[in-house]
Scaffold this motif. Structure first.
Motif, PDB file in Angstrom:
ATOM      1  N   LYS A 123       0.837  -1.197   0.000  1.00 60.82           N
ATOM      2  CA  LYS A 123       0.000   0.000   0.000  1.00 60.82           C
ATOM      3  C   LYS A 123       0.877   1.254   0.000  1.00 60.82           C
ATOM      4  O   LYS A 123       0.574   2.245  -0.657  1.00 60.82           O
ATOM      5  N   LEU A 124       1.975   1.178   0.729  1.00 60.97           N
ATOM      6  CA  LEU A 124       2.881   2.320   0.768  1.00 60.97           C
ATOM      7  C   LEU A 124       3.565   2.532  -0.574  1.00 60.97           C
ATOM      8  O   LEU A 124       3.788   3.655  -0.997  1.00 60.97           O
ATOM      9  N   MET A 125       3.890   1.428  -1.227  1.00 58.53           N
ATOM     10  CA  MET A 125       4.669   1.561  -2.447  1.00 58.53           C
ATOM     11  C   MET A 125       3.821   1.820  -3.666  1.00 58.53           C
ATOM     12  O   MET A 125       4.348   2.159  -4.715  1.00 58.53           O
ATOM     13  N   ARG A 126       2.526   1.630  -3.493  1.00 62.75           N
ATOM     14  CA  ARG A 126       1.675   1.780  -4.667  1.00 62.75           C
ATOM     15  C   ARG A 126       1.659   3.231  -5.117  1.00 62.75           C
ATOM     16  O   ARG A 126       1.429   4.149  -4.331  1.00 62.75           O
ATOM     17  N   THR A 127       1.903   3.443  -6.372  1.00 60.45           N
ATOM     18  CA  THR A 127       1.819   4.807  -6.885  1.00 60.45           C
ATOM     19  C   THR A 127       0.548   4.902  -7.706  1.00 60.45           C
ATOM     20  O   THR A 127       0.208   3.978  -8.426  1.00 60.45           O
ATOM     21  N   SER A 128      -0.101   6.013  -7.571  1.00 61.79           N
ATOM     22  CA  SER A 128      -1.290   6.186  -8.397  1.00 61.79           C
ATOM     23  C   SER A 128      -0.805   6.525  -9.790  1.00 61.79           C
ATOM     24  O   SER A 128      -0.371   7.636 -10.071  1.00 61.79           O
ATOM     25  N   GLN A 129      -0.849   5.532 -10.630  1.00 61.99           N
ATOM     26  CA  GLN A 129      -0.290   5.725 -11.960  1.00 61.99           C
ATOM     27  C   GLN A 129      -1.259   6.514 -12.824  1.00 61.99           C
ATOM     28  O   GLN A 129      -2.438   6.185 -12.899  1.00 61.99           O
ATOM     29  N   LEU A 130      -0.754   7.539 -13.438  1.00 60.83           N
ATOM     30  CA  LEU A 130      -1.620   8.330 -14.301  1.00 60.83           C
ATOM     31  C   LEU A 130      -1.862   7.573 -15.586  1.00 60.83           C
ATOM     32  O   LEU A 130      -0.915   7.133 -16.235  1.00 60.83           O
ATOM     33  N   PRO A 131      -3.119   7.427 -15.953  1.00 52.69           N
ATOM     34  CA  PRO A 131      -3.383   6.714 -17.200  1.00 52.69           C
ATOM     35  C   PRO A 131      -2.980   7.561 -18.403  1.00 52.69           C
ATOM     36  O   PRO A 131      -3.022   8.784 -18.364  1.00 52.69           O
ATOM     37  N   ASP A 132      -2.573   6.873 -19.415  1.00 59.35           N
ATOM     38  CA  ASP A 132      -2.135   7.551 -20.621  1.00 59.35           C
ATOM     39  C   ASP A 132      -3.351   8.026 -21.409  1.00 59.35           C
ATOM     40  O   ASP A 132      -4.343   7.315 -21.522  1.00 59.35           O
ATOM     41  N   ALA A 133      -3.262   9.236 -21.940  1.00 64.68           N
ATOM     42  CA  ALA A 133      -4.416   9.812 -22.639  1.00 64.68           C
ATOM     43  C   ALA A 133      -4.839   8.933 -23.805  1.00 64.68           C
ATOM     44  O   ALA A 133      -6.020   8.747 -24.064  1.00 64.68           O
ATOM     45  N   LYS A 134      -3.865   8.365 -24.481  1.00 65.18           N
ATOM     46  CA  LYS A 134      -4.179   7.569 -25.653  1.00 65.18           C
ATOM     47  C   LYS A 134      -4.964   6.322 -25.256  1.00 65.18           C
ATOM     48  O   LYS A 134      -5.945   5.950 -25.900  1.00 65.18           O
ATOM     49  N   ILE A 135      -4.533   5.715 -24.164  1.00 65.57           N
ATOM     50  CA  ILE A 135      -5.213   4.487 -23.746  1.00 65.57           C
ATOM     51  C   ILE A 135      -6.633   4.795 -23.300  1.00 65.57           C
ATOM     52  O   ILE A 135      -7.582   4.076 -23.649  1.00 65.57           O
ATOM     53  N   VAL A 136      -6.781   5.884 -22.567  1.00 68.38           N
ATOM     54  CA  VAL A 136      -8.126   6.272 -22.134  1.00 68.38           C
ATOM     55  C   VAL A 136      -9.013   6.486 -23.344  1.00 68.38           C
ATOM     56  O   VAL A 136     -10.138   6.011 -23.418  1.00 68.38           O
ATOM     57  N   LYS A 137      -8.445   7.196 -24.312  1.00 72.18           N
ATOM     58  CA  LYS A 137      -9.245   7.510 -25.484  1.00 72.18           C
ATOM     59  C   LYS A 137      -9.627   6.243 -26.236  1.00 72.18           C
ATOM     60  O   LYS A 137     -10.769   6.099 -26.686  1.00 72.18           O
ATOM     61  N   GLU A 138      -8.686   5.328 -26.342  1.00 71.26           N
ATOM     62  CA  GLU A 138      -9.004   4.086 -27.047  1.00 71.26           C
ATOM     63  C   GLU A 138     -10.118   3.329 -26.350  1.00 71.26           C
ATOM     64  O   GLU A 138     -11.033   2.803 -26.988  1.00 71.26           O
ATOM     65  N   GLY A 139     -10.055   3.313 -25.035  1.00 76.21           N
ATOM     66  CA  GLY A 139     -11.123   2.643 -24.295  1.00 76.21           C
ATOM     67  C   GLY A 139     -12.468   3.283 -24.560  1.00 76.21           C
ATOM     68  O   GLY A 139     -13.472   2.606 -24.799  1.00 76.21           O
ATOM     69  N   GLN A 140     -12.470   4.609 -24.581  1.00 73.53           N
ATOM     70  CA  GLN A 140     -13.726   5.314 -24.816  1.00 73.53           C
ATOM     71  C   GLN A 140     -14.237   5.080 -26.229  1.00 73.53           C
ATOM     72  O   GLN A 140     -15.435   4.928 -26.444  1.00 73.53           O
ATOM     73  N   ASN A 155       8.493   3.137 -16.332  1.00 74.19           N
ATOM     74  CA  ASN A 155       7.511   3.157 -15.263  1.00 74.19           C
ATOM     75  C   ASN A 155       6.892   1.784 -15.065  1.00 74.19           C
ATOM     76  O   ASN A 155       6.683   1.325 -13.952  1.00 74.19           O
ATOM     77  N   MET A 156       6.610   1.154 -16.200  1.00 74.42           N
ATOM     78  CA  MET A 156       5.936  -0.126 -16.132  1.00 74.42           C
ATOM     79  C   MET A 156       6.842  -1.176 -15.518  1.00 74.42           C
ATOM     80  O   MET A 156       6.428  -1.994 -14.684  1.00 74.42           O
ATOM     81  N   ALA A 157       8.108  -1.125 -15.926  1.00 68.09           N
ATOM     82  CA  ALA A 157       9.063  -2.069 -15.372  1.00 68.09           C
ATOM     83  C   ALA A 157       9.195  -1.864 -13.868  1.00 68.09           C
ATOM     84  O   ALA A 157       9.240  -2.811 -13.080  1.00 68.09           O
ATOM     85  N   MET A 158       9.204  -0.606 -13.483  1.00 69.89           N
ATOM     86  CA  MET A 158       9.291  -0.258 -12.068  1.00 69.89           C
ATOM     87  C   MET A 158       8.104  -0.836 -11.310  1.00 69.89           C
ATOM     88  O   MET A 158       8.253  -1.409 -10.227  1.00 69.89           O
ATOM     89  N   ASP A 159       6.975  -0.706 -11.937  1.00 70.94           N
ATOM     90  CA  ASP A 159       5.755  -1.200 -11.304  1.00 70.94           C
ATOM     91  C   ASP A 159       5.829  -2.700 -11.086  1.00 70.94           C
ATOM     92  O   ASP A 159       5.506  -3.217 -10.030  1.00 70.94           O
ATOM     93  N   MET A 160       6.281  -3.372 -12.131  1.00 73.61           N
ATOM     94  CA  MET A 160       6.427  -4.824 -12.049  1.00 73.61           C
ATOM     95  C   MET A 160       7.367  -5.191 -10.919  1.00 73.61           C
ATOM     96  O   MET A 160       7.122  -6.112 -10.142  1.00 73.61           O
ATOM     97  N   MET A 161       8.454  -4.421 -10.818  1.00 70.77           N
ATOM     98  CA  MET A 161       9.452  -4.752  -9.807  1.00 70.77           C
ATOM     99  C   MET A 161       8.859  -4.587  -8.419  1.00 70.77           C
ATOM    100  O   MET A 161       9.073  -5.408  -7.526  1.00 70.77           O
ATOM    101  N   LYS A 162       8.077  -3.538  -8.267  1.00 73.45           N
ATOM    102  CA  LYS A 162       7.482  -3.305  -6.958  1.00 73.45           C
ATOM    103  C   LYS A 162       6.538  -4.442  -6.595  1.00 73.45           C
ATOM    104  O   LYS A 162       6.523  -4.924  -5.471  1.00 73.45           O
TER     105      LYS A 162
END
Lengths: 262, 302
Positions: free
Chosen positions: A35-52, A122-129
């Motif tokens: 919980k301490l290490m979790r970073t609120s990752q900002l979603p990428d605009a492109k990915i959000v848009k694709e989802g929409q 960032n993603m690699a970092m996330d995986m490592m965490k």
């Protein structure tokens, strides 16, 4: 045979209970660390848009029959156009000013997630965490259990089991003569590792971070590729047959009104 | 949108709270859940909880949610001192919070300091360019300043990314209608119908816009959408009933010149006229003569 195998009460006091307690405590600790290490990752605009885009295209597909043919065609072109310029321009499409439809994915741009992962630190970092909070404590506790408690029987379950359970319950003991209902300490560790999930969700709330099985699912489904869902959506949009549903509604309205008047 | 049962419950609770029956916190929770705008009541009852240390401490962590709710209600009621107090309390508790940043921006808006509010919002957007609430605040700000074209621009920008947000589409549609840009409004309403095909209100609004646009094709489509509204509401929507009548008359006038007698063999309009009569008889008998006279004029009633 091994009916008379008597377990020392010291084993209960010094192995069975401590092991369970330690497992619970480690689980709780891991929850807070992650919980301490979790970073609120900002979603990428492109990915959000694709989802929409996918949601909107899905809406169009589902409710296509509720809008007039002309509007449907304009939208279809807007979504899945490849080369043709927009002919049937509607006001919205003009302002957007695109040549390719929203669902069009250029070839070669569909990068594979592996490459994406390495390009994005960032993603690699996330995986490592994630790994840090999952694998390291597990290895450590496993080593600890192996070192101190390996090779003896720690508990007995009160019902008989068939031979097949031997590998599950008597991990670390290579004796075929011991009754299967005896549980070795290492197996007790495994049982705790996977069996405490219910307890954790009780202590830490429903969505706790210690959900190992779920996380493993995530790992395997990691290679989610938005461009794939885009092109899938495009394909299914291409084959939609438009049949305006509104003329039917006139007759239905008539019958409704007849009922209303009478 | 709020369902009838929920609204009844809300009104019951409000009545109870107003008469000193307790349950203020439950009322506030319900208001928050349903996202209704009853700022005065929220302000009054929220403050009564906040000013009572005993009640406040009972809430625990929810106290801060209440602070936020009261702050927004106070901004809505122009009680800027109260809002300021709430926001300072929140700031002391959560420095660095984006949510509080939003509140500050709204306070600036309420004071009419548009420039500063704009600056605050753009600062927040720099941190997180995908904050939907702030994008919407910007639209609202442009609208509040009377800068309608600016609002349209912001909304379009917002919809380019968040294109499945039907509330934004509805807002855009209403703005377009207010500017008499009906073609654009038609597009927005189509989008709304696509996202929620079973909501009669969108069908009705779409039909209205089509009827306003005029032209034979549009009128015929409008009539169909009025018909679908009737179907979806079970004939209880008076506007749709009138719409069917007017569309029929307009279509008749337009196609009169042409020899092509494509008179649709439906008696929808006469049924609609009869339904109207029945409704007026039940609900407003005094207006009935007016209605029948009008319908006779339209030759829908013999």
């Amino acid at each position: 045979m091994a009916e008379d195998l008597v377990l020392d009460t010291a084993i209960r006091d010094w192995v069975l209970i401590p092991l369970s307690v330690v497992m619970v405590l480690i689980g709780v600790l891991r929850y807070f660390v992650s919980k301490l290490m979790r970073t609120s990752q900002l979603p990428d605009a492109k990915i959000v848009k694709e989802g929409q885009v996918v949601i909107r295209a899905r809406n169009l597909r589902a409710a296509a029959n509720f809008i007039p043919v002309k509007s449907f065609r304009a939208r279809k072109v807007y979504f899945s156009n490849e080369d043709i310029q927009l002919e049937n321009c509607d006001p919205q499409a003009i302002t957007v000013d695109i040549e390719n439809g929203l669902l069009y994915v250029p070839k070669g741009q569909a990068q594979n997630p592996q490459a994406q992962m390495f390009s994005d630190p960032n993603m690699a970092m996330d995986m490592m965490k994630k790994n840090l909070s999952m694998i390291i404590p597990q290895t450590l506790t496993f080593a600890w259990v192996n070192f101190f408690f390996s090779g003896f029987v720690a508990a007995k379950i009160p019902f008989p089991l068939t031979q097949r359970f031997r590998s599950m319950l008597q991990n670390g003991i290579d004796l075929s003569t011991v009754d299967v209902s005896y549980v070795s300490s290492r197996s007790w560790y495994f049982l705790n590792l996977f069996g405490l999930r219910g307890l954790f969700s009780l202590i830490l709330g429903e969505e706790n971070a210690t959900d190992d099985t779920q996380r493993m699912m995530q790992m395997s489904g990691f290679g989610f590729d938005p461009s794939k869902s885009l092109s899938a959506e495009k394909d299914s949009l291409d084959i939609v047959q438009h049949e305006w549903a509104l003329p039917k509604f006139e007759q239905r309205a008539e019958s409704v009104l007849r009922k209303f008047i009478s | 949108m709020v369902g009838a049962a929920e609204e009844a419950q809300l009104n019951r609770l409000e009545n109870q709270v107003d008469n000193g029956g307790g349950g203020a916190w439950e009322y506030l929770c319900l208001v928050r859940k349903l996202k209704v705008r009853r700022s005065e009541k929220v302000l009054k009852h929220g403050l009564s909880i906040l000013n009572n240390p005993n009640k406040r401490s009972k809430l625990g962590g929810d106290e801060w949610t209440l602070h936020e709710q009261v702050a927004i209600a106070a901004i809505d009621c122009q009680c800027l001192d109260v809002a300021k107090g709430c926001i300072t309390a929140l700031q002391a508790k959560f420095p660095e919070s984006k949510r509080i940043g939003r509140l500050e921006g709204m306070l600036l808006e309420a004071k009419g300091l548009w420039g500063e509010a704009e600056k605050a919002y753009s600062r927040l957007l720099e941190e997180d360019s995908l904050d939907q609430v702030i994008h919407k605040r910007r639209v609202a700000m442009a609208k509040a300043q009377g800068n309608i074209s600016g609002a349209i621009e912001w909304l379009n920008k917002y919809l380019e990314i968040f294109m499945s947000d039907h509330d934004a589409w509805r807002e855009l549609a209403e703005i377009y209608v207010s500017l008499q840009m009906y073609k654009q409004a038609v597009f927005c309403y189509e989008e709304l119908i696509l996202s929620q095909p079973m909501v009669p209100l969108y069908h009705l609004a779409y039909a209205d816009v089509l009827y306003t646009l005029g032209g034979l094709e549009n009128l015929q489509a409008a009539k169909k959408y009025y018909a679908s509204t009737i179907d979806l509401t079970g004939g209880k929507n008076t506007r749709a009933l009138f719409g069917v009548c007017l569309c029929t008359v307009a279509i008749g006038q337009l196609s009169k010149g042409r020899s092509k007698e494509d008179k649709e063999s439906s008696d929808l309009q006469s049924l609609a006229a009869m339904a109207l009569e029945k409704t007026y008889k039940q609900k407003a008998p005094s207006k009935l003569p007016l209605l029948t006279a009008n319908l006779r004029n339209l030759k829908l009633l013999s």
